[in-house]
Design an enzyme around this catalytic site. Structure first.
Site, PDB file in Angstrom:
ATOM      1  N   HIS A  85      51.913  16.204   8.719  1.00 23.40           N
ATOM      2  CA  HIS A  85      50.714  16.170   9.552  1.00 23.40           C
ATOM      3  C   HIS A  85      50.257  17.620   9.751  1.00 23.40           C
ATOM      4  O   HIS A  85      51.080  18.529   9.773  1.00 23.40           O
ATOM      5  CB  HIS A  85      51.101  15.525  10.890  1.00 23.40           C
TER       6      HIS A  85
ATOM      7  N   ASP B 153      59.774  16.631  13.058  1.00 20.01           N
ATOM      8  CA  ASP B 153      58.599  16.069  13.705  1.00 20.01           C
ATOM      9  C   ASP B 153      58.867  14.576  13.888  1.00 20.01           C
ATOM     10  O   ASP B 153      58.733  13.788  12.948  1.00 20.01           O
ATOM     11  CB  ASP B 153      57.373  16.321  12.819  1.00 20.01           C
TER      12      ASP B 153
ATOM     13  N   GLN C 292      56.268   9.935  14.861  1.00 15.62           N
ATOM     14  CA  GLN C 292      56.193   8.534  14.458  1.00 15.62           C
ATOM     15  C   GLN C 292      57.556   7.857  14.588  1.00 15.62           C
ATOM     16  O   GLN C 292      57.653   6.733  15.060  1.00 15.62           O
ATOM     17  CB  GLN C 292      55.688   8.426  13.002  1.00 15.62           C
TER      18      GLN C 292
ATOM     19  N   LYS D 236      52.155   8.153  21.860  1.00 12.12           N
ATOM     20  CA  LYS D 236      52.462   7.231  20.761  1.00 12.12           C
ATOM     21  C   LYS D 236      53.616   6.311  21.135  1.00 12.12           C
ATOM     22  O   LYS D 236      53.857   5.304  20.484  1.00 12.12           O
ATOM     23  CB  LYS D 236      52.823   8.022  19.498  1.00 12.12           C
TER      24      LYS D 236
ATOM     25  N   CYS E  58      44.731  13.541   9.383  1.00 17.52           N
ATOM     26  CA  CYS E  58      45.277  14.871   9.646  1.00 17.52           C
ATOM     27  C   CYS E  58      46.345  15.244   8.626  1.00 17.52           C
ATOM     28  O   CYS E  58      47.382  15.830   8.978  1.00 17.52           O
ATOM     29  CB  CYS E  58      45.847  14.977  11.055  1.00 17.52           C
TER      30      CYS E  58
HETATM   31  C1  LIG Z   1      53.718  12.748  12.089  1.00 15.37           C
HETATM   32  C2  LIG Z   1      52.869  13.311  13.176  1.00 15.37           C
HETATM   33  N1  LIG Z   1      53.073  14.570  13.601  1.00 15.37           N
HETATM   34  C3  LIG Z   1      52.343  15.117  14.590  1.00 15.37           C
HETATM   35  C4  LIG Z   1      51.335  14.416  15.207  1.00 15.37           C
HETATM   36  C5  LIG Z   1      50.555  15.105  16.287  1.00 15.37           C
HETATM   37  O1  LIG Z   1      50.735  14.451  17.511  1.00 15.37           O
HETATM   38  P1  LIG Z   1      49.839  14.893  18.765  1.00 15.37           P
HETATM   39  O2  LIG Z   1      48.412  14.770  18.335  1.00 15.37           O
HETATM   40  O3  LIG Z   1      50.196  13.904  19.802  1.00 15.37           O
HETATM   41  O4  LIG Z   1      50.218  16.281  19.094  1.00 15.37           O
HETATM   42  C6  LIG Z   1      51.087  13.105  14.803  1.00 15.37           C
HETATM   43  C7  LIG Z   1      50.054  12.273  15.453  1.00 15.37           C
HETATM   44  O5  LIG Z   1      48.891  12.300  15.115  1.00 15.37           O
HETATM   45  C8  LIG Z   1      51.860  12.537  13.771  1.00 15.37           C
HETATM   46  O6  LIG Z   1      51.644  11.297  13.344  1.00 15.37           O
END
Ligand SMILES: Cc1ncc(COP(=O)(O)O)c(C=O)c1O
Ligand SMILES: Cc1ncc(COP(=O)(O)O)c(C=O)c1O
Lengths: 133, 407, 407, 133
Positions: free
Chosen positions: C123, C201, C204, C227, C365
């Site tokens: 991401h 990370d 998910q 999430k 993203c």
């Molecule tokens: C794998 C992953 N990493 C990071 C993020 C970023 O999360 P947040 O927007 O809550 O900071 C997301 C969510 O969009 C994600 O799916």
């Protein structure tokens, strides 16, 4: 209200028996609480476990410092650590410990969780001073 | 038409709580304010009826949530009379807003040797970021003195700016310790005349007074939602469009990019450039409800009400034996710090709490100011729109009792 | 005992909403999940009955609120099996957690010339901060390839680490595009054997599987509350105690200091060193309720339920004419990206939305991953604990209709 | 549903009349949407206002590009800007504009706020191409 600010506490705050920097001492240490700004310095002569203190802070902390100095007088380091442990239990549980005498006056602190640190601050300083001997 | 402020108390469910069996007298609003029903309901509505992640969704829930979220930006732009909605950046709190400026603008627009000036009455949030900038980037940090009344010492201000190296004046609009309002329009003119920008810490002021970016001519303005009767987790950075345009991003991630490739990513336009990741959606919408709530009452009416409270407090508190109020600024609001002759601030707070009265005690995140005032801590009573004259009388009475215990 | 997942839908008020007159079929949980009654109630309770700023208050409301807030730290430590509560830092979201590591650890523990390695399926939140670190600090950024099935290419991993300069492996535990789970235990062993730390990370993964810091031996782990059925505005950074201890602060302000003077300030111990300013109090307590909720159901039960959903989707979706699912990892969860022969992802999303079905469309993203997959965007259906087999059938049927329109 | 994906829209997407890079042109410009990744390039021969396009993205954007090329054919720059303005009004309000002919097929976009940008993207490219002449 009287649970916390007992006469013995207020008296020790107003008229401490062991306050001030002594002419002679072997170790010293300072403890302070970043949260509230309380600060206490203890001066220690290990022979006879003679403790003096300079307490800047609330009544609970100042009284605790002075009651501590009375309680440890003449004890050896091991006994001091034992008293410290028991005192911490008293101020967290609120249950008096017959062996602790006047220190039990601070048992009421247990009802004020944010003030427990005030009561134990002088003991942290004393433990460090002992380690500095 | 006179607003019935006593009736407004009904809007705040928490004010019906008892504490230690006593009616809650909440005099700690400067730390964080209580929340009206309208804010609670708005947040519940999002979660029960209209929620999805914002910005990238092509489905109904996401579109509606994005609309509600972005509408708050417009609302804030109007609330503080900004030039454009694009000048409103959402952050977690005022602290993050200032750090964002220190990291992004500070490290790009300032050169080593440039100076940042703050006053002696800043909250740590408006001091520590500039220290960290100094230590990391080689800028200088200068301190503008305050007078014994707790007002900016204009002579000191002029000295600090004399050599022309100050490029930023970072100053509170209202002290969270002394209640002093600073003359921000005049300070902005002064800073600009000396080739410096001005950052205004509006955390306290925005709660009590009408704020106007156009009139003030602020370059940066920051505040937190939770002091303005809104949720935690949401703050605001206002900055002039041309300044934001030139600033590099602070944090990287989703939503702040225009395009991403391994070699090089390009940044979205402000304000999005500064909003990485999923924002505080529910909280932003809650803040929107808070702004509707206070503008519904009217900031001018709130200011008048609180002025009455403050004057009353300044009249009755000195009657308490041994009590000393800190600061005596001409222009001051509903934040009053005091000390008592024999009782330490913590003991005061604990003893008042047993009577149901919530005040704060400590250094109020302003340690250097404590030094300036010659104390290590103070007790502080602070007022919100729901505060009553009777509560101030209760405070005075409670303090009398405290005094007796330590007499 | 079998959990009745259909009955759990009653816990989510929003699922009773109609969209365009149709029942809401919410298949966008990977972007952000819906909130159960328990989370909503917990937040309302704070605001109605037990609210004040935390940490410094000596009065009842502040003490109780601090207790409730800090209790969530313990809860999270247990939830992810951390060694200690002090390893849990509260942030706004996973994006901030990663930026915190990049700013604080990255700029202090890494030297110019050291390398950070990420995979092709990160991401932007786990890519852009490392790009910014590269550009500001002179570290290198290396990319680990993925296979055509959407799994980590182990050969590429070994090449990237071959010269011993990689000091951090920053990797997702579950791709938000392909649904791929990565073998994080094995990756951690690999990284450690090569003298590197590992940042996982978990955005998910934490929603769908039991997470265990002790078993994984992660150095850093990040996730977002929103999430995980919790509020927006709250995220978590886990880091091993000895790493946090050595890290300088990220933002400066209240609550993160030990002492402040103009010349020099000293920092509080972790985790407080990294939590400047008023935290997201209400949201943290809401996250605590979310964690109670999912642990009440049981992460293992949730994993089984979602595995059934995923297998069903992988069975029925390929039956839709012209539909192609992206990725084919052995270990994959309830996030499914797909493209259709004649229909662009946005058109798919819009047409499904009119049938009440919420899916996401775009690059999610993860722009560089789109390039790797040879597409510019995908449609994505993602599942939560409230998703039903019937909803997946509705999706398949809806996609048939989309296919007919573009046939 | 038919409100958005009318036959005329789907036809233009599948069988565009003005797609592809012409051999000769005088100006070009690209517009893209960072949010969804749509991208369109237009090629312009100002004499006769002859426009071709390469559209990569959704049906709405591709159809809009092709309908735009038909609509502007033979017009002068001022007229093009007028049409562009009117078209934006149609896709935001949903009210057809008799002067716009087939472009009204996209009026249904107004019900899908997040897709309005898809419909107007080719027009942004054309305006830039005109400025590049
Ligand atoms: C794998 C992953 N990493 C990071 C993020 C970023 O999360 P947040 O927007 O809550 O900071 C997301 C969510 O969009 C994600 O799916
Ligand atoms: C004057 C002032 N500035 C800054 C802050 C910091 O606000 P926050 O903690 O919401 O970031 C406060 C609140 O404590 C304040 O009173």
């Amino acid at each position: 209200m009287t649970g916390l600010y007992q006469d013995i506490v207020l008296n020790r705050t107003r008229h401490p028996l062991h306050a001030g920097k002594p002419v002679r001492f072997e170790a010293q240490a300072t403890a302070s609480s970043p949260i509230c700004g309380d600060r206490v310095r203890v001066y220690l002569s290990p022979a006879g476990m003679d403790v003096h203190h300079e307490a800047e802070g609330c009544a609970i902390m100042a009284a605790s410092a002075d009651l501590m100095a009375s309680a440890v007088l003449g004890k050896n380091p091991e006994m001091v650590r034992e008293i410290s442990k028991n005192f911490t239990r008293v101020v967290t549980t609120g249950e008096a410990d017959p062996s602790l005498g006047e220190l039990n006056a601070l048992a009421g602190v247990s009802e004020f969780p944010s003030r427990i640190g005030c009561a134990t601050l002088p003991w942290r300083a004393l433990e460090e001073a002992l380690a500095n001997v | 038409m006179q607003t019935d402020f006593a009736a407004l108390r009904e809007d705040f469910p928490i004010l019906r709580q008892k504490v230690h069996g006593k009616d809650l007298v909440f005099l700690d609003s400067a730390a964080s304010a209580q929340k009206p029903r309208a804010v609670i309901d708005a947040m519940v509505h999002v979660m029960e009826a209209q929620y999805a992640n914002v910005h990238r969704g092509l489905h109904y829930m996401s579109e509606k949530t994005s609309d509600a979220y972005e509408a708050v930006r417009d609302k804030i732009a109007v609330f503080i009379n900004a030039g454009s909605r694009d000048e409103i950046v959402f952050t977690r709190n005022a602290t993050e807003s200032i750090n964002l400026v220190a990291y992004s603008w500070g490290r790009s627009a300032l050169a080593p040797g440039d100076a940042v000036a703050v006053t002696e009455m800043e909250h740590h949030a408006n001091l520590v970021p500039w220290q960290m900038l100094r230590d990391a980037h080689g800028t200088e940090l200068r301190i503008i003195k305050i007078t014994d009344t707790g007002e900016i010492d204009w002579e000191s201000l002029e000295q600090v700016f004399a050599d022309g190296r100050v490029k930023l004046l970072a100053v509170t609009q209202m002290s969270n310790v002394l209640g002093t309002y600073t003359p921000v329009e005049r300070l902005a003119r002064f800073a600009h005349a000396h080739g410096a920008k001005i950052l205004i810490d509006g955390c306290q002021a925005v709660v009590h007074r009408r704020i106007d970016m156009h009139a003030t001519d602020a370059d940066f303005f920051v505040f937190s939602g939770h002091k303005l009767y809104g949720p935690t987790g949401i703050g605001v950075l206002y900055a002039k469009a041309e300044i934001l345009d030139a600033m590099p991003p602070f944090m990287g991630g989703g939503d702040m990019i225009a395009s991403v490739s391994y070699e090089k990513s390009t940044w979205a336009k402000p304000p999005y450039r500064f909003e990485a990741g999923t924002p505080a959606i529910i909280e932003t919408i809650g803040l929107g409800a808070a702004i509707d709530y206070v503008t519904g009452i009217g900031l001018d009416a709130i200011a008048v009400h609180e002025q009455t409270l403050t004057e009353h407090a300044l009249a009755v508190l000195p009657g308490v034996a041994g009590l000393r109020i800190l600061g005596a600024a001409q222009d001051r609001g509903g934040v009053i710090s005091f000390v008592m002759k024999d009782a330490h601030a913590h003991d005061i707070a604990t003893l008042l709490d047993r009577q149901g009265i919530a005040v704060r005690a400590g250094h109020h995140c302003a340690e250097p100011l404590m030094g300036r005032l010659g104390v290590t801590s103070t007790a502080r009573a602070s007022f919100g729109l729901y505060t009553t004259l009777a509560e101030i009388d209760a405070l005075a009475k409670g303090l009398e009792r405290v005094g007796k215990i330590f007499a």
